[in-house]
Write an enzyme that holds these catalytic residues in place. Sequence first.
Site, PDB file in Angstrom:
ATOM      1  CE  LYS A  57      -7.270  12.482  -0.942  1.00  0.00           C
ATOM      2  NZ  LYS A  57      -7.122  13.854  -0.406  1.00  0.00           N
ATOM      3  CB  SER A 314     -11.618   9.871  -7.057  1.00  0.00           C
ATOM      4  OG  SER A 314     -12.822   9.589  -6.364  1.00  0.00           O
TER       5      SER A 314
END
Length: 332
Positions: A57, A314
């Site tokens: 992110k 991720s």
Amino acid sequence: MYDSAHAVTLAEIYAARRRIAGRVTRTPLVRSGALSRRFGAEILLKWETCQPTGAFKLRGATNMISALLEERGRDSLAAGVVTASTGNHGRAVALAASRLGIPAVVCLSRLVPEHKAAAIAEFGAEVVRVGESQDEAFGEVERRVAERGMTLIPPFDDPLIVAGQGSIGLELMEDAPDLDRVIVGLSGGGLLGGIGAAVKAIRPATRVTGVSLSRGAAMAESLTAGHPVAVEEVESLADSLGGGIGLDNRCTFALVSQVMDDHYRVSESAIAAAMVDILAHEKRLVEGAAAVGLAALAEHGLDVRGRKVALILSGNAVSLETLDRARAMIGR
């Protein structure tokens, strides 16, 4: 002025990479011997856990805040930035804003684990708990934008966010130009949309596979319905994949529809097994959302024999208690 209602182009993804260079990590793409033998394929792991925040992110948040500073000037962000998050985006906004000298507020629903809230606060952001879902937390974001003049940094539904995440796709294509398939966790669509936009523009033959939760998968339900829909948010080992996509979604719903070739849902037991397998074989801790690619390979018996396949790991925002719960679910 950036318009959030347009498709993300390869040029924008390259611009994002130039903008975030030196502020985010170019993460390694590493062959897994154990998984390659297990599936009869060349399984490559993209370790976004190597980012300073432990998750991908940071790419999108850094790109958007930097671009807004370039376009509007520092005075326009004097009131600070604000977002809603299931954890990783909030941590990314907190760090990106802190580095750029901008105040930040992160709104979290009560479903977000406490260790994720603490990780956000460590980077200096104000953490606000509100509501039982990400949509309810977003209501507080909208109030602060309207009443306090803060600037929204959305978790996924903006071209600047998507373009930042798309820099992962550029790295994949540079490190594995003959990649046959990339398997990506699917929630709001910023990660899959960005990677898919880059990969499909460079090598259209590469298959883009999305993986969602078995329950509470807003993007999956929306794609089935043909328009954005709301779903009930549920607890999951892959809590980062929870939350809605916004009934007024302007970017990621259409983008995911365009770039995703196929999609699978995975059970909690499959996620648990994948988390434990990655720790056992790769000696690294990953959160449930990072393990769903492996979960899909195993649970759905995807035929990848002889193929080169990348799994996007991720993030690593997982507590030891959650790992213990995963182990208990599969009896290990």
